[in-house]
Design a protein around this motif. Structure first.
Motif, PDB file in Angstrom:
ATOM      1  N   VAL A  54     111.062 104.179  -3.877  1.00  0.00           N
ATOM      2  CA  VAL A  54     110.700 103.986  -2.482  1.00  0.00           C
ATOM      3  C   VAL A  54     109.194 103.762  -2.463  1.00  0.00           C
ATOM      4  CG1 VAL A  54     110.608 105.047  -0.196  1.00  0.00           C
ATOM      5  CG2 VAL A  54     112.577 105.465  -1.675  1.00  0.00           C
ATOM      6  N   ALA A  55     108.774 102.609  -1.989  1.00  0.00           N
ATOM      7  CA  ALA A  55     107.358 102.251  -1.995  1.00  0.00           C
ATOM      8  C   ALA A  55     106.709 102.652  -0.673  1.00  0.00           C
ATOM      9  CB  ALA A  55     107.199 100.754  -2.228  1.00  0.00           C
ATOM     10  N   VAL A  56     105.689 103.512  -0.775  1.00  0.00           N
ATOM     11  CA  VAL A  56     104.979 104.006   0.398  1.00  0.00           C
ATOM     12  C   VAL A  56     103.489 103.757   0.188  1.00  0.00           C
ATOM     13  CG1 VAL A  56     104.450 106.048   1.787  1.00  0.00           C
ATOM     14  CG2 VAL A  56     106.733 105.776   0.792  1.00  0.00           C
ATOM     15  N   ALA A  57     102.814 103.320   1.235  1.00  0.00           N
ATOM     16  CA  ALA A  57     101.362 103.086   1.167  1.00  0.00           C
ATOM     17  C   ALA A  57     100.671 103.857   2.277  1.00  0.00           C
ATOM     18  CB  ALA A  57     101.057 101.602   1.308  1.00  0.00           C
ATOM     19  N   MET A  62      89.058 100.825   6.758  1.00  0.00           N
ATOM     20  CA  MET A  62      89.392  99.405   6.593  1.00  0.00           C
ATOM     21  C   MET A  62      90.714  99.231   5.865  1.00  0.00           C
ATOM     22  SD  MET A  62      88.899  96.291   7.239  1.00  0.00           S
ATOM     23  CE  MET A  62      87.288  96.216   7.969  1.00  0.00           C
ATOM     24  N   GLY A  63      91.036 100.154   4.941  1.00  0.00           N
ATOM     25  CA  GLY A  63      92.329 100.096   4.263  1.00  0.00           C
ATOM     26  C   GLY A  63      93.483 100.239   5.234  1.00  0.00           C
ATOM     27  N   GLY A  64      93.323 101.092   6.241  1.00  0.00           N
ATOM     28  CA  GLY A  64      94.349 101.252   7.268  1.00  0.00           C
ATOM     29  C   GLY A  64      94.484 100.009   8.126  1.00  0.00           C
ATOM     30  N   CYS A  65      93.353  99.393   8.419  1.00  0.00           N
ATOM     31  CA  CYS A  65      93.358  98.156   9.195  1.00  0.00           C
ATOM     32  C   CYS A  65      94.088  97.044   8.439  1.00  0.00           C
ATOM     33  CB  CYS A  65      91.925  97.738   9.516  1.00  0.00           C
ATOM     34  SG  CYS A  65      91.799  96.209  10.431  1.00  0.00           S
ATOM     35  N   VAL A  66      93.719  96.848   7.179  1.00  0.00           N
ATOM     36  CA  VAL A  66      94.355  95.803   6.377  1.00  0.00           C
ATOM     37  C   VAL A  66      95.831  96.129   6.162  1.00  0.00           C
ATOM     38  CG1 VAL A  66      94.363  94.642   4.130  1.00  0.00           C
ATOM     39  CG2 VAL A  66      92.204  95.088   5.297  1.00  0.00           C
ATOM     40  N   LEU A  67      96.153  97.398   5.943  1.00  0.00           N
ATOM     41  CA  LEU A  67      97.551  97.789   5.771  1.00  0.00           C
ATOM     42  C   LEU A  67      98.372  97.485   7.022  1.00  0.00           C
ATOM     43  CD1 LEU A  67      99.811  99.054   4.098  1.00  0.00           C
ATOM     44  CD2 LEU A  67      99.002 101.311   4.871  1.00  0.00           C
ATOM     45  N   THR A  68      97.781  97.658   8.197  1.00  0.00           N
ATOM     46  CA  THR A  68      98.467  97.322   9.441  1.00  0.00           C
ATOM     47  C   THR A  68      98.842  95.838   9.467  1.00  0.00           C
ATOM     48  OG1 THR A  68      97.291  99.052  10.652  1.00  0.00           O
ATOM     49  CG2 THR A  68      98.251  97.290  11.964  1.00  0.00           C
ATOM     50  N   VAL A  69      97.880  94.994   9.122  1.00  0.00           N
ATOM     51  CA  VAL A  69      98.134  93.547   9.092  1.00  0.00           C
ATOM     52  C   VAL A  69      99.168  93.217   8.009  1.00  0.00           C
ATOM     53  CG1 VAL A  69      97.093  91.273   8.713  1.00  0.00           C
ATOM     54  CG2 VAL A  69      95.831  93.027   9.983  1.00  0.00           C
ATOM     55  N   GLN A  70      98.990  93.799   6.843  1.00  0.00           N
ATOM     56  CA  GLN A  70      99.892  93.525   5.720  1.00  0.00           C
ATOM     57  C   GLN A  70     101.323  93.914   6.047  1.00  0.00           C
ATOM     58  OE1 GLN A  70      98.623  95.265   2.025  1.00  0.00           O
ATOM     59  NE2 GLN A  70     100.610  94.992   1.056  1.00  0.00           N
ATOM     60  N   GLN A  71     101.520  95.124   6.523  1.00  0.00           N
ATOM     61  CA  GLN A  71     102.880  95.585   6.790  1.00  0.00           C
ATOM     62  C   GLN A  71     103.501  94.794   7.943  1.00  0.00           C
ATOM     63  OE1 GLN A  71     104.510  97.382   4.822  1.00  0.00           O
ATOM     64  NE2 GLN A  71     106.255  98.170   5.943  1.00  0.00           N
ATOM     65  N   GLY A  72     102.704  94.475   8.931  1.00  0.00           N
ATOM     66  CA  GLY A  72     103.209  93.699  10.057  1.00  0.00           C
ATOM     67  C   GLY A  72     103.627  92.292   9.673  1.00  0.00           C
ATOM     68  N   VAL A  80     104.837 103.493   5.595  1.00  0.00           N
ATOM     69  CA  VAL A  80     103.385 103.432   5.603  1.00  0.00           C
ATOM     70  C   VAL A  80     102.820 104.608   6.382  1.00  0.00           C
ATOM     71  CG1 VAL A  80     103.154 100.929   5.322  1.00  0.00           C
ATOM     72  CG2 VAL A  80     103.420 101.878   7.598  1.00  0.00           C
ATOM     73  N   GLY A  81     101.598 104.981   6.035  1.00  0.00           N
ATOM     74  CA  GLY A  81     100.873 106.023   6.761  1.00  0.00           C
ATOM     75  C   GLY A  81      99.469 105.517   7.055  1.00  0.00           C
ATOM     76  N   PHE A  82      99.020 105.755   8.275  1.00  0.00           N
ATOM     77  CA  PHE A  82      97.689 105.311   8.676  1.00  0.00           C
ATOM     78  C   PHE A  82      96.849 106.531   8.998  1.00  0.00           C
ATOM     79  CE2 PHE A  82     100.833 102.136   9.894  1.00  0.00           C
ATOM     80  CZ  PHE A  82     100.364 101.035   9.195  1.00  0.00           C
ATOM     81  N   LEU A  83      95.753 106.703   8.267  1.00  0.00           N
ATOM     82  CA  LEU A  83      94.891 107.865   8.466  1.00  0.00           C
ATOM     83  C   LEU A  83      93.777 107.587   9.452  1.00  0.00           C
ATOM     84  CD1 LEU A  83      94.657 109.135   4.797  1.00  0.00           C
ATOM     85  CD2 LEU A  83      96.305 109.730   6.567  1.00  0.00           C
ATOM     86  N   GLY A  84      93.792 106.418  10.017  1.00  0.00           N
ATOM     87  CA  GLY A  84      92.847 106.098  11.072  1.00  0.00           C
ATOM     88  C   GLY A  84      91.987 104.902  10.782  1.00  0.00           C
ATOM     89  N   TRP A  85      91.767 104.149  11.807  1.00  0.00           N
ATOM     90  CA  TRP A  85      90.827 103.026  11.791  1.00  0.00           C
ATOM     91  C   TRP A  85      90.573 102.645  13.236  1.00  0.00           C
ATOM     92  CZ3 TRP A  85      92.359  98.117  13.578  1.00  0.00           C
ATOM     93  CH2 TRP A  85      93.716  97.918  13.738  1.00  0.00           C
ATOM     94  N   SER A  86      89.424 102.077  13.478  1.00  0.00           N
ATOM     95  CA  SER A  86      89.102 101.697  14.856  1.00  0.00           C
ATOM     96  C   SER A  86      89.334 100.203  15.038  1.00  0.00           C
ATOM     97  CB  SER A  86      87.660 102.044  15.176  1.00  0.00           C
ATOM     98  OG  SER A  86      86.778 101.368  14.316  1.00  0.00           O
TER      99      SER A  86
END
Length: 87
Positions: A54-57, A62-72, A80-86
């Motif tokens: 099971v792949a989890v990121a 900025m990693g959270g921001c890019v991960l949002t775009v990537q996963q979307g 996925v887990g997001f620890l915060g980004w503005s």
């Protein structure tokens, strides 16, 4: 229109040359190869296949921001887990 990316006080030759979408695609392609290699046992010689992987990121700032775009855009990960980004 693609969104442009700049990070903190880092110096870059042309900070407007790379977009979030381009970074997300590069991350997706790299992660996809690693995940496939782990699932099939071809990533590292002698390392067994992980059939139930099971792949989890997790991304922060900025990693959270890019991960949002990537996963979307690519649905790379099972979770996925997001620890915060503005925004």
């Amino acid at each position: 229109m693609a969104h442009r990316m700049c990070v903190g006080d880092s110096s870059m030759s042309d900070p407007l040359a790379v977009t979030y979408e381009q970074v997300a695609l590069a991350n997706h392609l790299a992660a996809e190869q690693v995940i496939e290699g782990l699932r099939t046992g071809t990533l590292v010689d002698g390392y067994p296949a992980l059939d139930g992987l099971v792949a989890v990121a997790v991304g922060q700032s900025m990693g959270g921001c890019v991960l949002t775009v990537q996963q979307g855009r690519h649905r790379t990960f099972d979770g996925v887990g997001f620890l915060g980004w503005s925004g």
